[in-house]
Motif scaffolding. Structure first.
Motif, PDB file in Angstrom:
ATOM      1  N   UNK A   8       0.843  -1.199   0.000  1.00  0.00           N
ATOM      2  CA  UNK A   8       0.000   0.000   0.000  1.00  0.00           C
ATOM      3  C   UNK A   8       0.874   1.243   0.000  1.00  0.00           C
ATOM      4  N   UNK A   9       0.236   2.362  -0.312  1.00  0.00           N
ATOM      5  CA  UNK A   9       0.956   3.630  -0.313  1.00  0.00           C
ATOM      6  C   UNK A   9       1.431   4.004  -1.694  1.00  0.00           C
ATOM      7  N   UNK A  10       2.593   4.605  -1.740  1.00  0.00           N
ATOM      8  CA  UNK A  10       3.108   5.097  -3.009  1.00  0.00           C
ATOM      9  C   UNK A  10       2.440   6.411  -3.364  1.00  0.00           C
ATOM     10  N   UNK A  11       2.804   6.966  -4.481  1.00  0.00           N
ATOM     11  CA  UNK A  11       2.284   8.260  -4.929  1.00  0.00           C
ATOM     12  C   UNK A  11       0.771   8.203  -5.129  1.00  0.00           C
ATOM     13  N   UNK A  12       0.274   7.115  -5.722  1.00  0.00           N
ATOM     14  CA  UNK A  12      -1.152   7.015  -6.038  1.00  0.00           C
ATOM     15  C   UNK A  12      -1.982   6.489  -4.872  1.00  0.00           C
ATOM     16  N   UNK A  13      -1.337   5.949  -3.850  1.00  0.00           N
ATOM     17  CA  UNK A  13      -2.067   5.423  -2.709  1.00  0.00           C
ATOM     18  C   UNK A  13      -2.848   4.152  -3.004  1.00  0.00           C
ATOM     19  N   UNK A  14      -2.466   3.432  -4.030  1.00  0.00           N
ATOM     20  CA  UNK A  14      -3.153   2.200  -4.394  1.00  0.00           C
ATOM     21  C   UNK A  14      -2.728   1.047  -3.481  1.00  0.00           C
ATOM     22  N   UNK A  48       6.044   2.426   6.165  1.00  0.00           N
ATOM     23  CA  UNK A  48       7.066   3.178   5.449  1.00  0.00           C
ATOM     24  C   UNK A  48       7.215   4.595   5.994  1.00  0.00           C
ATOM     25  N   UNK A  49       8.461   4.988   6.241  1.00  0.00           N
ATOM     26  CA  UNK A  49       8.753   6.355   6.656  1.00  0.00           C
ATOM     27  C   UNK A  49       9.222   7.180   5.468  1.00  0.00           C
ATOM     28  N   UNK A  50       9.267   6.563   4.297  1.00  0.00           N
ATOM     29  CA  UNK A  50       9.702   7.234   3.082  1.00  0.00           C
ATOM     30  C   UNK A  50       8.500   7.955   2.477  1.00  0.00           C
ATOM     31  N   UNK A  51       8.665   9.243   2.183  1.00  0.00           N
ATOM     32  CA  UNK A  51       7.568   9.986   1.559  1.00  0.00           C
ATOM     33  C   UNK A  51       7.141   9.285   0.281  1.00  0.00           C
ATOM     34  N   UNK A  52       5.854   9.047   0.144  1.00  0.00           N
ATOM     35  CA  UNK A  52       5.279   8.357  -1.008  1.00  0.00           C
ATOM     36  C   UNK A  52       5.839   6.951  -1.186  1.00  0.00           C
ATOM     37  N   UNK A  53       6.387   6.377  -0.116  1.00  0.00           N
ATOM     38  CA  UNK A  53       6.929   5.024  -0.189  1.00  0.00           C
ATOM     39  C   UNK A  53       5.851   3.985   0.065  1.00  0.00           C
ATOM     40  N   UNK A  54       6.208   2.749  -0.190  1.00  0.00           N
ATOM     41  CA  UNK A  54       5.282   1.642   0.009  1.00  0.00           C
ATOM     42  C   UNK A  54       5.410   1.062   1.406  1.00  0.00           C
ATOM     43  N   UNK A  71       5.302  -6.803   8.988  1.00  0.00           N
ATOM     44  CA  UNK A  71       4.946  -5.504   8.408  1.00  0.00           C
ATOM     45  C   UNK A  71       6.223  -4.676   8.364  1.00  0.00           C
ATOM     46  N   UNK A  72       6.417  -3.970   7.249  1.00  0.00           N
ATOM     47  CA  UNK A  72       7.625  -3.161   7.125  1.00  0.00           C
ATOM     48  C   UNK A  72       7.432  -2.132   6.034  1.00  0.00           C
ATOM     49  N   UNK A  73       8.262  -1.130   6.086  1.00  0.00           N
ATOM     50  CA  UNK A  73       8.232  -0.075   5.094  1.00  0.00           C
ATOM     51  C   UNK A  73       9.247  -0.312   3.995  1.00  0.00           C
ATOM     52  N   UNK A  74       9.089   0.445   2.932  1.00  0.00           N
ATOM     53  CA  UNK A  74       9.997   0.363   1.795  1.00  0.00           C
ATOM     54  C   UNK A  74      11.424   0.565   2.261  1.00  0.00           C
ATOM     55  N   UNK A  75      12.299  -0.332   1.838  1.00  0.00           N
ATOM     56  CA  UNK A  75      13.708  -0.239   2.196  1.00  0.00           C
ATOM     57  C   UNK A  75      14.030  -0.772   3.585  1.00  0.00           C
ATOM     58  N   UNK A  76      13.052  -1.333   4.293  1.00  0.00           N
ATOM     59  CA  UNK A  76      13.285  -1.809   5.652  1.00  0.00           C
ATOM     60  C   UNK A  76      12.813  -3.252   5.835  1.00  0.00           C
ATOM     61  N   UNK A  77      12.912  -4.049   4.790  1.00  0.00           N
ATOM     62  CA  UNK A  77      12.457  -5.437   4.866  1.00  0.00           C
ATOM     63  C   UNK A  77      13.362  -6.243   5.787  1.00  0.00           C
ATOM     64  N   UNK A  78      12.770  -7.086   6.637  1.00  0.00           N
ATOM     65  CA  UNK A  78      13.599  -7.980   7.447  1.00  0.00           C
ATOM     66  C   UNK A  78      14.306  -8.994   6.550  1.00  0.00           C
TER      67      UNK A  78
END
Length: 100
Positions: A8-14, A48-54, A71-78
């Motif tokens: 979820x998330x990203x620029x479009x929020x899809x 995700x703590x990245x602006x417009x990140x997934x 659960x994790x944010x973009x760039x923070x996968x275990x």
């Protein structure tokens, strides 16, 4: 075993949901999926703590009824989660649904 990835998330929020059930896979693909699941560490992190990140939610429902989640944010996968998520999202085996 059923593996579900929700991105979820990203620029479009899809929201993209992809699901793979090993019952529908041939033996080599099922073995590959099992190896990826076994190599994955399941930890519940922050979105995700990245602006417009997934943000990602990963769950594995095993045949014995147990469920592992991460659960994790973009760039923070275990460890191992990035490879499993990529296999499910980008591979030919998943059923996919898009929404908001």
């Amino acid at each position: 075993m059923r593996v579900t990835v929700v991105r979820s998330g990203g620029v479009a929020g899809m929201v993209l949901t992809a699901e793979v059930d090993d019952a529908g896979l041939d033996a080599p693909a099922a073995a590959e999926l099992t190896g990826l699941v076994d190599a994955c560490e399941f930890v519940d992190g922050a979105p995700s703590a990245v602006a417009d990140g997934f943000g990602y939610e990963l769950s594995v429902a095993r045949d014995d009824g147990s469920v592992a989640r991460a659960r994790f944010g973009q760039g923070a996968a275990p460890p191992g989660a990035g490879a499993l998520v990529a296999w499910v999202l980008d591979g030919p085996h998943a059923r996919r649904r898009m929404g908001r």
